[in-house]
Design a protein around this motif. Structure first.
Motif, PDB file in Angstrom:
ATOM      1  N   THR A  26       0.839  -1.206   0.000  1.00  0.00           N
ATOM      2  CA  THR A  26       0.000   0.000   0.000  1.00  0.00           C
ATOM      3  C   THR A  26       0.866   1.245   0.000  1.00  0.00           C
ATOM      4  O   THR A  26       0.628   2.194  -0.764  1.00  0.00           O
ATOM      5  N   GLN A  27       1.903   1.263   0.821  1.00  0.00           N
ATOM      6  CA  GLN A  27       2.808   2.421   0.880  1.00  0.00           C
ATOM      7  C   GLN A  27       3.538   2.619  -0.440  1.00  0.00           C
ATOM      8  O   GLN A  27       3.715   3.754  -0.899  1.00  0.00           O
ATOM      9  N   LEU A  28       3.956   1.522  -1.076  1.00  0.00           N
ATOM     10  CA  LEU A  28       4.607   1.608  -2.384  1.00  0.00           C
ATOM     11  C   LEU A  28       3.663   2.246  -3.402  1.00  0.00           C
ATOM     12  O   LEU A  28       4.059   3.137  -4.164  1.00  0.00           O
ATOM     13  N   LEU A  29       2.412   1.816  -3.414  1.00  0.00           N
ATOM     14  CA  LEU A  29       1.431   2.381  -4.342  1.00  0.00           C
ATOM     15  C   LEU A  29       1.218   3.869  -4.085  1.00  0.00           C
ATOM     16  O   LEU A  29       1.136   4.665  -5.022  1.00  0.00           O
ATOM     17  N   HIS A  30       1.134   4.252  -2.818  1.00  0.00           N
ATOM     18  CA  HIS A  30       0.979   5.680  -2.489  1.00  0.00           C
ATOM     19  C   HIS A  30       2.148   6.491  -3.034  1.00  0.00           C
ATOM     20  O   HIS A  30       1.945   7.555  -3.630  1.00  0.00           O
TER      21      HIS A  30
END
Length: 79
Positions: A26-30
């Motif tokens: 999720t953090q990578l996508l953000h």
């Protein structure tokens, strides 16, 4: 452009594992969509929470690109 000396540039593609971090993905996508969101293009990946990431993982076949022990890319295949 040459990589920095001692930098491991090998990337491995593999299927998503139950040991992988939903939060990390999720953090990578953000991070990946932050510049687009700043321009007003609000893709779901720019704001989704871990629950949305988990549902998307469950909706198809997820592959990740891994450098060392870090996920650096992903793709979701849906039938």
């Amino acid at each position: 452009m040459q990589p920095s000396p001692g930098l491991d540039t090998s990337i491995v593609l593999r299927p998503w594992s139950a040991n992988d971090s939903v939060t990390g993905l999720t953090q990578l996508l953000h991070r990946a969509y932050a510049a687009l969101a700043a321009e007003g293009l609000h893709f779901v990946a720019s704001w989704q929470d871990d629950a949305v990431t988990g549902r998307r993982i469950a909706s198809g076949q997820v592959w990740v690109a891994v450098a060392g022990d870090r996920i650096v890319g992903t793709v979701l295949f849906r039938p």
